[in-house]
Scaffold this active site. Sequence first.
Site, PDB file in Angstrom:
ATOM      1  N   PRO A   1     -14.579  29.231  -0.647  1.00  0.00           N
ATOM      2  CA  PRO A   1     -16.027  29.257  -0.924  1.00  0.00           C
ATOM      3  C   PRO A   1     -16.403  28.279  -2.033  1.00  0.00           C
ATOM      4  O   PRO A   1     -15.574  27.914  -2.874  1.00  0.00           O
ATOM      5  CB  PRO A   1     -16.285  30.698  -1.366  1.00  0.00           C
ATOM      6  CG  PRO A   1     -15.127  31.471  -0.841  1.00  0.00           C
ATOM      7  CD  PRO A   1     -13.960  30.538  -0.879  1.00  0.00           C
ATOM      8  N   ARG A   2     -17.671  27.912  -2.056  1.00  0.00           N
ATOM      9  CA  ARG A   2     -18.160  26.936  -3.033  1.00  0.00           C
ATOM     10  C   ARG A   2     -18.247  27.519  -4.445  1.00  0.00           C
ATOM     11  O   ARG A   2     -17.854  26.872  -5.413  1.00  0.00           O
ATOM     12  CB  ARG A   2     -19.554  26.443  -2.598  1.00  0.00           C
ATOM     13  CG  ARG A   2     -20.225  25.470  -3.564  1.00  0.00           C
ATOM     14  CD  ARG A   2     -19.559  24.131  -3.543  1.00  0.00           C
ATOM     15  NE  ARG A   2     -20.248  23.163  -4.407  1.00  0.00           N
ATOM     16  CZ  ARG A   2     -19.807  21.925  -4.611  1.00  0.00           C
ATOM     17  NH1 ARG A   2     -18.707  21.507  -4.013  1.00  0.00           N
ATOM     18  NH2 ARG A   2     -20.466  21.110  -5.402  1.00  0.00           N
TER      19      ARG A   2
ATOM     20  N   GLU B   1      -9.090  23.120  -7.959  1.00  0.00           N
ATOM     21  CA  GLU B   1      -7.828  22.963  -7.238  1.00  0.00           C
ATOM     22  C   GLU B   1      -8.050  22.555  -5.786  1.00  0.00           C
ATOM     23  O   GLU B   1      -7.198  22.773  -4.926  1.00  0.00           O
ATOM     24  CB  GLU B   1      -7.029  24.265  -7.305  1.00  0.00           C
ATOM     25  CG  GLU B   1      -6.612  24.623  -8.727  1.00  0.00           C
ATOM     26  CD  GLU B   1      -5.908  25.959  -8.836  1.00  0.00           C
ATOM     27  OE1 GLU B   1      -5.279  26.204  -9.884  1.00  0.00           O
ATOM     28  OE2 GLU B   1      -5.986  26.762  -7.883  1.00  0.00           O
TER      29      GLU B   1
ATOM     30  N   GLU C   1     -20.366  16.898 -10.157  1.00  0.00           N
ATOM     31  CA  GLU C   1     -20.788  15.725 -10.931  1.00  0.00           C
ATOM     32  C   GLU C   1     -19.804  15.428 -12.059  1.00  0.00           C
ATOM     33  O   GLU C   1     -19.564  14.263 -12.392  1.00  0.00           O
ATOM     34  CB  GLU C   1     -22.177  15.959 -11.514  1.00  0.00           C
ATOM     35  CG  GLU C   1     -23.304  16.022 -10.485  1.00  0.00           C
ATOM     36  CD  GLU C   1     -23.458  17.410  -9.867  1.00  0.00           C
ATOM     37  OE1 GLU C   1     -24.300  17.566  -8.981  1.00  0.00           O
ATOM     38  OE2 GLU C   1     -22.702  18.331 -10.261  1.00  0.00           O
TER      39      GLU C   1
ATOM     40  N   ILE D   1     -15.549  12.917   0.430  1.00  0.00           N
ATOM     41  CA  ILE D   1     -14.618  11.868   0.012  1.00  0.00           C
ATOM     42  C   ILE D   1     -13.266  12.457  -0.361  1.00  0.00           C
ATOM     43  O   ILE D   1     -12.213  11.885  -0.039  1.00  0.00           O
ATOM     44  CB  ILE D   1     -15.208  11.065  -1.159  1.00  0.00           C
ATOM     45  CG1 ILE D   1     -16.512  10.388  -0.709  1.00  0.00           C
ATOM     46  CG2 ILE D   1     -14.222  10.014  -1.666  1.00  0.00           C
ATOM     47  CD1 ILE D   1     -17.306   9.771  -1.843  1.00  0.00           C
TER      48      ILE D   1
END
Length: 444
Positions: free
Chosen positions: A280-281, A331, A68, A357
């Site tokens: 990984p997130r 990054e 966000e 996106i």
Amino acid sequence: MFPNRLSDRLVLCLWSILWHLALPLIILYLWYRSRSEPLYITNLRERFGGGSPIPPDTIWVHAVSLGETRAADPLIRSLIDRGETILLTTITAAGRAEASKLFADDIAAKRLYLRWTPIELPWALRRFICNHKPRFGMIMEIELWPQMIAQAKRLGVPLIMAQAQYPDKSFARDQKGFGRIRARSIQGFDLILAKSQRHAERFRHFGAKNVRVTGELRFEQTIPQTQLDAAGALLETIDPKRLRICLASTAPDEDPMLIPVIQELLKHTIGPKPFIIYVPRHPKNFEETKQKLRNAGLNMAVRSRDFAADLSMLTPLPADCDGLFGDSLGEINFYYALAQSVFVGDSFNGEGSHNIIEPLRLLNSVVVGPSIWGIEYPGLEAIEDGVLIKLATPDDLLTHWRNFTPNVNNDQISNFIHNHGGATTRILKELSEHYLPSTQFQSH
């Protein structure tokens, strides 16, 4: 208006009691998270509405986490360019770290102030609002914190939901049980700027009166040129015949599904083996996932070990290197710029997927699993336009990559990006009608 029902006030009272009872657990949670992400325990008084006072009449922007915060970047920069001062709040350490990096110059020049979002306690939120006196609040995505909304209304601070989305999963949940008070809290927003007409209709269903469709800010996020340059330098050292695959924003429960796909590709590819980029997130999962890949026999370079701060290689990649493990935040464009095909994670585990996106803007072929409720817009539109592929199983993903040919004609993706841009301009136009001096918008 919210809360305008006796039942809502009673539920809010119960909500407040529960948060107060949970306070020791919340502090413990922040301490636990700080063991891997030290930022969590810093500036703790801000979590209770404290912090150094700032000049009044700021625009308060609330962005939960890294995604966000990055999405809000073009809008925040446009507001600062118009002479506005921003109060940016985040909940997660990743969001705060990204904000500190993105807006370092603005923070130093006191054009932007960074704070933790107060815990959902009425007195903490009142203290925050009275301490900082924002002109209005702009909540990103769908953050429906009933006390935050109620206290802002009580103290006369208009609230706007920008970049607003109402995913199908949330919409279904909020039509029953406790979700109904979340849904009614939508009526506390003075203006809702929705990503798409589909989302706008869901807000209207729950009584929102002032809803506009303005699009998705992520189509206008800044892409750091330094990351693209670093990726270009690394690509010069990789055999151009190797297919470059990125698995990004993956969750730990997806690792057992995705790692066998990688192993099969590496073992049974005819010709040069693929180059794998695995990202990984969440930072808290970096070490665990890195160990899983190592246990699976993968020999991968590691961002934190083998690259300098500017993303240059400390030593050349070994000849038997299977790819790159991305254990860094902020990054992602570096990793995407290395790839030809990108799988976006949290989509094989029912969690709704993540931002598609960013890889599309770098003209990647993008693939997701079956769960895309979190990216309904622009996910459904991207599938319809043929720039996003949704697959049902990891076996389908393996088949897809075995038959994959890099796309040499990117006009289809470029047109999709162009057709869905312009959200910043539309949002500023809506804000200028009531919340920004019209001369600022016209002078841009």
